[in-house]
Design a protein around this motif. Sequence first.
Motif, PDB file in Angstrom:
ATOM      1  N   ILE A  17       0.875  -1.175   0.000  1.00  0.00           N
ATOM      2  CA  ILE A  17       0.000   0.000   0.000  1.00  0.00           C
ATOM      3  C   ILE A  17       0.912   1.225   0.000  1.00  0.00           C
ATOM      4  O   ILE A  17       1.481   1.581   1.033  1.00  0.00           O
ATOM      5  CB  ILE A  17      -0.922  -0.014   1.239  1.00  0.00           C
ATOM      6  CG1 ILE A  17      -1.722  -1.326   1.275  1.00  0.00           C
ATOM      7  CG2 ILE A  17      -1.853   1.192   1.240  1.00  0.00           C
ATOM      8  CD1 ILE A  17      -1.887  -1.921   2.637  1.00  0.00           C
ATOM      9  N   GLU A  18       1.100   1.801  -1.183  1.00  0.00           N
ATOM     10  CA  GLU A  18       2.017   2.942  -1.314  1.00  0.00           C
ATOM     11  C   GLU A  18       1.239   4.240  -1.158  1.00  0.00           C
ATOM     12  O   GLU A  18       0.270   4.485  -1.884  1.00  0.00           O
ATOM     13  CB  GLU A  18       2.696   2.915  -2.688  1.00  0.00           C
ATOM     14  CG  GLU A  18       3.588   1.696  -2.880  1.00  0.00           C
ATOM     15  CD  GLU A  18       4.342   1.725  -4.195  1.00  0.00           C
ATOM     16  OE1 GLU A  18       5.283   0.918  -4.342  1.00  0.00           O
ATOM     17  OE2 GLU A  18       3.982   2.536  -5.083  1.00  0.00           O
ATOM     18  N   VAL A  19       1.679   5.071  -0.219  1.00  0.00           N
ATOM     19  CA  VAL A  19       0.965   6.309   0.095  1.00  0.00           C
ATOM     20  C   VAL A  19       1.958   7.469  -0.022  1.00  0.00           C
ATOM     21  O   VAL A  19       3.052   7.391   0.535  1.00  0.00           O
ATOM     22  CB  VAL A  19       0.390   6.255   1.528  1.00  0.00           C
ATOM     23  CG1 VAL A  19      -0.554   7.423   1.769  1.00  0.00           C
ATOM     24  CG2 VAL A  19      -0.335   4.942   1.785  1.00  0.00           C
ATOM     25  N   ASN A  20       1.574   8.549  -0.700  1.00  0.00           N
ATOM     26  CA  ASN A  20       2.509   9.669  -0.880  1.00  0.00           C
ATOM     27  C   ASN A  20       2.303  10.764   0.171  1.00  0.00           C
ATOM     28  O   ASN A  20       2.410  11.952  -0.127  1.00  0.00           O
ATOM     29  CB  ASN A  20       2.395  10.242  -2.304  1.00  0.00           C
ATOM     30  CG  ASN A  20       1.071  10.959  -2.526  1.00  0.00           C
ATOM     31  OD1 ASN A  20       0.135  10.828  -1.738  1.00  0.00           O
ATOM     32  ND2 ASN A  20       0.990  11.737  -3.596  1.00  0.00           N
ATOM     33  N   ALA A  21       1.980  10.346   1.399  1.00  0.00           N
ATOM     34  CA  ALA A  21       1.684  11.286   2.488  1.00  0.00           C
ATOM     35  C   ALA A  21       1.776  10.514   3.807  1.00  0.00           C
ATOM     36  O   ALA A  21       1.869   9.284   3.788  1.00  0.00           O
ATOM     37  CB  ALA A  21       0.283  11.858   2.305  1.00  0.00           C
ATOM     38  N   PRO A  22       1.720  11.228   4.950  1.00  0.00           N
ATOM     39  CA  PRO A  22       1.757  10.516   6.239  1.00  0.00           C
ATOM     40  C   PRO A  22       0.443   9.834   6.607  1.00  0.00           C
ATOM     41  O   PRO A  22       0.318   9.278   7.687  1.00  0.00           O
ATOM     42  CB  PRO A  22       2.070  11.627   7.256  1.00  0.00           C
ATOM     43  CG  PRO A  22       2.392  12.838   6.467  1.00  0.00           C
ATOM     44  CD  PRO A  22       1.780  12.675   5.114  1.00  0.00           C
ATOM     45  N   GLU A  23      -0.567   9.890   5.733  1.00  0.00           N
ATOM     46  CA  GLU A  23      -1.872   9.317   6.088  1.00  0.00           C
ATOM     47  C   GLU A  23      -2.593   8.786   4.861  1.00  0.00           C
ATOM     48  O   GLU A  23      -2.435   9.299   3.754  1.00  0.00           O
ATOM     49  CB  GLU A  23      -2.748  10.360   6.792  1.00  0.00           C
ATOM     50  CG  GLU A  23      -2.939  11.633   5.988  1.00  0.00           C
ATOM     51  CD  GLU A  23      -3.747  12.685   6.732  1.00  0.00           C
ATOM     52  OE1 GLU A  23      -4.587  12.319   7.561  1.00  0.00           O
ATOM     53  OE2 GLU A  23      -3.540  13.882   6.455  1.00  0.00           O
ATOM     54  N   VAL A  24      -3.384   7.746   5.114  1.00  0.00           N
ATOM     55  CA  VAL A  24      -4.270   7.181   4.087  1.00  0.00           C
ATOM     56  C   VAL A  24      -5.466   8.134   3.961  1.00  0.00           C
ATOM     57  O   VAL A  24      -5.926   8.667   4.970  1.00  0.00           O
ATOM     58  CB  VAL A  24      -4.724   5.768   4.541  1.00  0.00           C
ATOM     59  CG1 VAL A  24      -5.848   5.234   3.679  1.00  0.00           C
ATOM     60  CG2 VAL A  24      -3.531   4.809   4.528  1.00  0.00           C
ATOM     61  N   PRO A  25      -5.970   8.394   2.750  1.00  0.00           N
ATOM     62  CA  PRO A  25      -7.111   9.322   2.628  1.00  0.00           C
ATOM     63  C   PRO A  25      -8.343   8.825   3.379  1.00  0.00           C
ATOM     64  O   PRO A  25      -8.584   7.616   3.472  1.00  0.00           O
ATOM     65  CB  PRO A  25      -7.362   9.408   1.124  1.00  0.00           C
ATOM     66  CG  PRO A  25      -6.646   8.262   0.510  1.00  0.00           C
ATOM     67  CD  PRO A  25      -5.530   7.885   1.434  1.00  0.00           C
ATOM     68  N   ILE A  26      -9.115   9.767   3.872  1.00  0.00           N
ATOM     69  CA  ILE A  26     -10.272   9.431   4.712  1.00  0.00           C
ATOM     70  C   ILE A  26     -11.471   8.996   3.861  1.00  0.00           C
ATOM     71  O   ILE A  26     -12.393   8.364   4.360  1.00  0.00           O
ATOM     72  CB  ILE A  26     -10.638  10.629   5.637  1.00  0.00           C
ATOM     73  CG1 ILE A  26     -11.739  10.282   6.626  1.00  0.00           C
ATOM     74  CG2 ILE A  26     -10.989  11.876   4.841  1.00  0.00           C
ATOM     75  CD1 ILE A  26     -11.350   9.288   7.687  1.00  0.00           C
ATOM     76  N   MET A  27     -11.436   9.305   2.566  1.00  0.00           N
ATOM     77  CA  MET A  27     -12.541   8.986   1.630  1.00  0.00           C
ATOM     78  C   MET A  27     -13.845   9.552   2.200  1.00  0.00           C
ATOM     79  O   MET A  27     -13.872  10.709   2.564  1.00  0.00           O
ATOM     80  CB  MET A  27     -12.630   7.483   1.360  1.00  0.00           C
ATOM     81  CG  MET A  27     -11.308   6.817   0.952  1.00  0.00           C
ATOM     82  SD  MET A  27     -10.384   7.647  -0.364  1.00  0.00           S
ATOM     83  CE  MET A  27     -11.423   7.270  -1.780  1.00  0.00           C
ATOM     84  N   ASP A  28     -14.905   8.747   2.337  1.00  0.00           N
ATOM     85  CA  ASP A  28     -16.159   9.311   2.865  1.00  0.00           C
ATOM     86  C   ASP A  28     -16.321   9.018   4.362  1.00  0.00           C
ATOM     87  O   ASP A  28     -17.408   9.165   4.897  1.00  0.00           O
ATOM     88  CB  ASP A  28     -17.358   8.779   2.068  1.00  0.00           C
ATOM     89  CG  ASP A  28     -17.608   7.297   2.311  1.00  0.00           C
ATOM     90  OD1 ASP A  28     -16.739   6.634   2.926  1.00  0.00           O
ATOM     91  OD2 ASP A  28     -18.669   6.796   1.895  1.00  0.00           O
ATOM     92  N   GLY A  29     -15.232   8.597   5.019  1.00  0.00           N
ATOM     93  CA  GLY A  29     -15.303   8.324   6.465  1.00  0.00           C
ATOM     94  C   GLY A  29     -15.723   6.905   6.782  1.00  0.00           C
ATOM     95  O   GLY A  29     -15.817   6.528   7.946  1.00  0.00           O
ATOM     96  N   SER A  30     -15.954   6.099   5.717  1.00  0.00           N
ATOM     97  CA  SER A  30     -16.340   4.696   5.922  1.00  0.00           C
ATOM     98  C   SER A  30     -15.316   3.799   5.216  1.00  0.00           C
ATOM     99  O   SER A  30     -14.305   4.280   4.708  1.00  0.00           O
ATOM    100  CB  SER A  30     -17.742   4.443   5.345  1.00  0.00           C
ATOM    101  OG  SER A  30     -17.693   4.253   3.932  1.00  0.00           O
TER     102      SER A  30
END
Length: 311
Positions: A94-107
């Motif tokens: 799971i490659e992420v270009n930030a310190p956090e995974v996106p929250i998407m719609d919160g679910s």
Amino acid sequence: MLKQCTLNKAISVTGIGLHSGKKVSVNFKPAPKNTGLVYRRTDLEPNVEFKCTADAVRDTQLCTALVNDAGVRISTIEHLQAALFALGIDNLFIEVNAPEVPIMDGSAYPFVYLLSQVGVKQLSAPKQFIKVTKPVRVEDGEKWAMVEPSSKGLQMDLTIDFKHPAMDPDKQHISIDFSGQLFRSDIASARTFCFLQDVEYMHAHNLALGGSLDNAVVLDDYRVLNNDGLRYEDEFVKHKLLDCIGDLYMSNKVLLGKFSAYKTGHHLNNQMIRELLAHPECYEIKTFNDEELSNVFGTPIDFIHSVAVNA
Ligand SMILES: [Zn+2]
């Protein structure tokens, strides 16, 4: 033999980071057998990898974060973890270009939907389960969480206790026999929730800058502020259950047992899984051949997979 799975092929998604409010991209890439779930920060040079384990969870303040010895973190992984569990994915980069995974719609639903588009693929190694053989319980004041042996796959029983005019006291308990299908239809869409005064406090302290009505149910002192209201009558307890599923999967193995909890959260869930793993007399690591599986689950593949599996 039920085998480990990974994604059929790579796929990407972009969303907003809850903490930064900035755009974040995630690349999901198939991984070989016995790799586990590996998060990779590609915004850092060299890239930093985090293997998903219960011990690597070191911050549970506002979300679940993996933190390495140098203090580098990857945050907000819990809803994605729940989706990966429900899709039966054991191995993934799971490659992420930030310190956090996106929250998407919160679910968890956007991840379930996205990853279902490419489907999962079986690998040649057996899938690993943690079968609870003796009860383990952790407490924090009045809050508690426990696991005990069960003959029915993963059972979950969760109670929350919010006293709020918009939170029906009769809708604060849930009890399920977990299945991938049930997760997809009844739990995956439950959004995280928060109270307006907390949002105001967090924004004033530069926290949760990406938080909005687009990715959370927000309540003031009297009501739900989102125009469309709730997705389920019991969305609050369902979201907490979703969090528990993600937190339990930090072990990267499927729990077989009955999980029960009262007013639990990320921290207590993580304490419980650590406590279980610290007591080898309370669990067995199992793999299953087909005959055993049908005795345990009835229809084994349905227990975990809610998408077509390619051999
Ligand atoms: Zn959550």
